[in-house]
Design a protein around this motif. Structure first.
Motif, PDB file in Angstrom:
ATOM      1  N   PRO A 246       0.796  -1.234   0.000  1.00  0.00           N
ATOM      2  CA  PRO A 246       0.000   0.000   0.000  1.00  0.00           C
ATOM      3  C   PRO A 246       0.829   1.285   0.000  1.00  0.00           C
ATOM      4  O   PRO A 246       0.404   2.290  -0.559  1.00  0.00           O
ATOM      5  N   ALA A 247       2.007   1.240   0.615  1.00  0.00           N
ATOM      6  CA  ALA A 247       2.845   2.439   0.688  1.00  0.00           C
ATOM      7  C   ALA A 247       3.684   2.649  -0.572  1.00  0.00           C
ATOM      8  O   ALA A 247       4.265   3.724  -0.748  1.00  0.00           O
ATOM      9  N   LEU A 248       3.740   1.636  -1.456  1.00  0.00           N
ATOM     10  CA  LEU A 248       4.635   1.694  -2.609  1.00  0.00           C
ATOM     11  C   LEU A 248       3.935   1.564  -3.956  1.00  0.00           C
ATOM     12  O   LEU A 248       4.447   2.045  -4.977  1.00  0.00           O
ATOM     13  N   CYS A 249       2.775   0.922  -3.985  1.00  0.00           N
ATOM     14  CA  CYS A 249       2.176   0.501  -5.260  1.00  0.00           C
ATOM     15  C   CYS A 249       1.798   1.659  -6.185  1.00  0.00           C
ATOM     16  O   CYS A 249       1.641   1.459  -7.397  1.00  0.00           O
ATOM     17  N   SER A 250       1.639   2.863  -5.665  1.00  0.00           N
ATOM     18  CA  SER A 250       1.267   3.998  -6.507  1.00  0.00           C
ATOM     19  C   SER A 250       2.474   4.733  -7.073  1.00  0.00           C
ATOM     20  O   SER A 250       2.327   5.669  -7.863  1.00  0.00           O
ATOM     21  N   LEU A 251       3.685   4.310  -6.701  1.00  0.00           N
ATOM     22  CA  LEU A 251       4.897   4.953  -7.200  1.00  0.00           C
ATOM     23  C   LEU A 251       5.184   4.532  -8.629  1.00  0.00           C
ATOM     24  O   LEU A 251       4.784   3.452  -9.065  1.00  0.00           O
ATOM     25  N   PRO A 252       5.922   5.350  -9.390  1.00  0.00           N
ATOM     26  CA  PRO A 252       6.422   4.877 -10.683  1.00  0.00           C
ATOM     27  C   PRO A 252       7.629   3.962 -10.464  1.00  0.00           C
ATOM     28  O   PRO A 252       8.519   4.273  -9.660  1.00  0.00           O
ATOM     29  N   PHE A 253       7.630   2.818 -11.137  1.00  0.00           N
ATOM     30  CA  PHE A 253       8.704   1.832 -11.031  1.00  0.00           C
ATOM     31  C   PHE A 253       9.492   1.811 -12.338  1.00  0.00           C
ATOM     32  O   PHE A 253       8.902   1.812 -13.427  1.00  0.00           O
ATOM     33  N   PHE A 254      10.818   1.731 -12.223  1.00  0.00           N
ATOM     34  CA  PHE A 254      11.684   1.746 -13.399  1.00  0.00           C
ATOM     35  C   PHE A 254      12.662   0.578 -13.333  1.00  0.00           C
ATOM     36  O   PHE A 254      13.394   0.422 -12.355  1.00  0.00           O
ATOM     37  N   LEU A 255      12.657  -0.239 -14.375  1.00  0.00           N
ATOM     38  CA  LEU A 255      13.561  -1.382 -14.470  1.00  0.00           C
ATOM     39  C   LEU A 255      14.909  -0.937 -15.019  1.00  0.00           C
ATOM     40  O   LEU A 255      14.975  -0.206 -16.008  1.00  0.00           O
ATOM     41  N   GLU A 256      15.981  -1.412 -14.363  1.00  0.00           N
ATOM     42  CA  GLU A 256      17.347  -1.201 -14.861  1.00  0.00           C
ATOM     43  C   GLU A 256      18.081  -2.543 -14.926  1.00  0.00           C
ATOM     44  O   GLU A 256      19.274  -2.625 -14.693  1.00  0.00           O
ATOM     45  N   THR A 257      17.345  -3.577 -15.210  1.00  0.00           N
ATOM     46  CA  THR A 257      17.910  -4.923 -15.242  1.00  0.00           C
ATOM     47  C   THR A 257      18.698  -5.138 -16.529  1.00  0.00           C
ATOM     48  O   THR A 257      18.506  -4.421 -17.515  1.00  0.00           O
TER      49      THR A 257
END
Length: 278
Positions: A246-257
């Motif tokens: 709940p504290a993280l799911c609304s953030l934008p996530f960026f893959l650097e794999t």
């Protein structure tokens, strides 16, 4: 809806990046403002920017993340290197004035045996000077793995920088999963505690983005070697917990794999699936 993207090459312009993002199921993306090892930025292309902004509006792409080159060291011992970091960041941030809700991420740098306290002082000094320009983009300090004299190895160092910036109203943090795990924060077994520690030290209101990377070497390794999602020491279940928290799911996530465009597409689809099914 999960906001997720990956790192794309800016060599062909913003419209090309937008089209690549949509092709692989992304609704945001990250890009280097110039060659990650330094060099001049691409010339501004107003037509390309205008075309991208229209395309982004049509396809729901929002809040892209610009990444500063690795060569920037805001707390270098050499004054010329610090001035170089300042000049590049000002140039980068001026270019982001065209993009609403833009964010700018940078590695805090290395204090080069001057000591962490001096490193904090120099980074904050540069940010105070930059704030005089009144750029609109959020500036994000990235959490680091703690190699050598690298700054940002723990939440307290980032908090110390924030506290020394006179106007920190647009200063945030980008949390890198590989980096924090490698630096000693056990997000695999104690994710909830790590989130609470971030809240206690920095405040979750300053967490503006996350880099999703698995770790090749693991907890307290201080190695900073990224692995594909689910193929490293962090593991898929931790990423499931992150993208649904709940504290993280609304953030934008960026893959650097370590991936090509097709591989990024598979990881985005995987993370969307585990998000939707949880």
């Amino acid at each position: 809806m999960l906001r997720i993207g990956c790192h794309l090459s800016s060599s062909r312009g913003f419209l090309a990046m937008g089209k690549e993002a949509v092709k692989i199921g992304a609704n945001t993306f990250q890009f280097f403002t110039r060659n990650p090892r330094g060099g001049k930025a691409r010339e501004r292309n107003p037509e390309d920017i205008a075309a991208y902004l229209e395309f982004a509006k049509e396809h729901g792409i929002a809040q892209i993340l610009a990444h500063a080159p690795y060569t920037l060291n805001a707390c270098a011992k050499d004054e010329g290197l610090r001035q170089f970091a300042y000049d590049i960041m000002c140039d980068d941030l001026s270019r982001l004035e065209y993009f609403p809700e833009a964010m700018y991420n940078f590695h805090p740098g290395s204090h080069v045996k001057q000591g962490a306290e001096r490193g904090v002082e120099l980074i904050a000094d540069m940010l105070n000077r930059i704030n005089e320009k009144e750029y609109h983009a959020w500036i994000l300090l990235e959490t680091m793995a703690g190699k050598g004299t690298e700054m940002g190895r723990n939440f307290e160092e980032l908090r110390a920088v924030i506290d020394r910036v006179e106007d920190s109203s647009r200063l945030g943090v980008c949390l890198d999963t590989c980096h924090v795990f490698d630096s000693g924060y056990d997000i695999v077994n104690h994710l909830e505690e790590v989130i609470k520690e971030f809240q206690r030290v920095i405040g979750l209101e300053r967490l503006k983005a996350m880099h999703l990377n698995d770790s090749m070497y693991g907890l307290e390794s201080h190695k900073d070697r990224h692995a594909k999602i689910g193929e490293g020491k962090i593991g898929l279940e931790t990423f499931r917990a992150i993208v649904t928290h709940p504290a993280l799911c609304s953030l934008p996530f960026f893959l650097e794999t370590p991936n090509d465009l097709e591989g990024y597409g598979r990881e985005i689809a995987l993370l969307r699936k585990i998000s939707d099914n949880s």
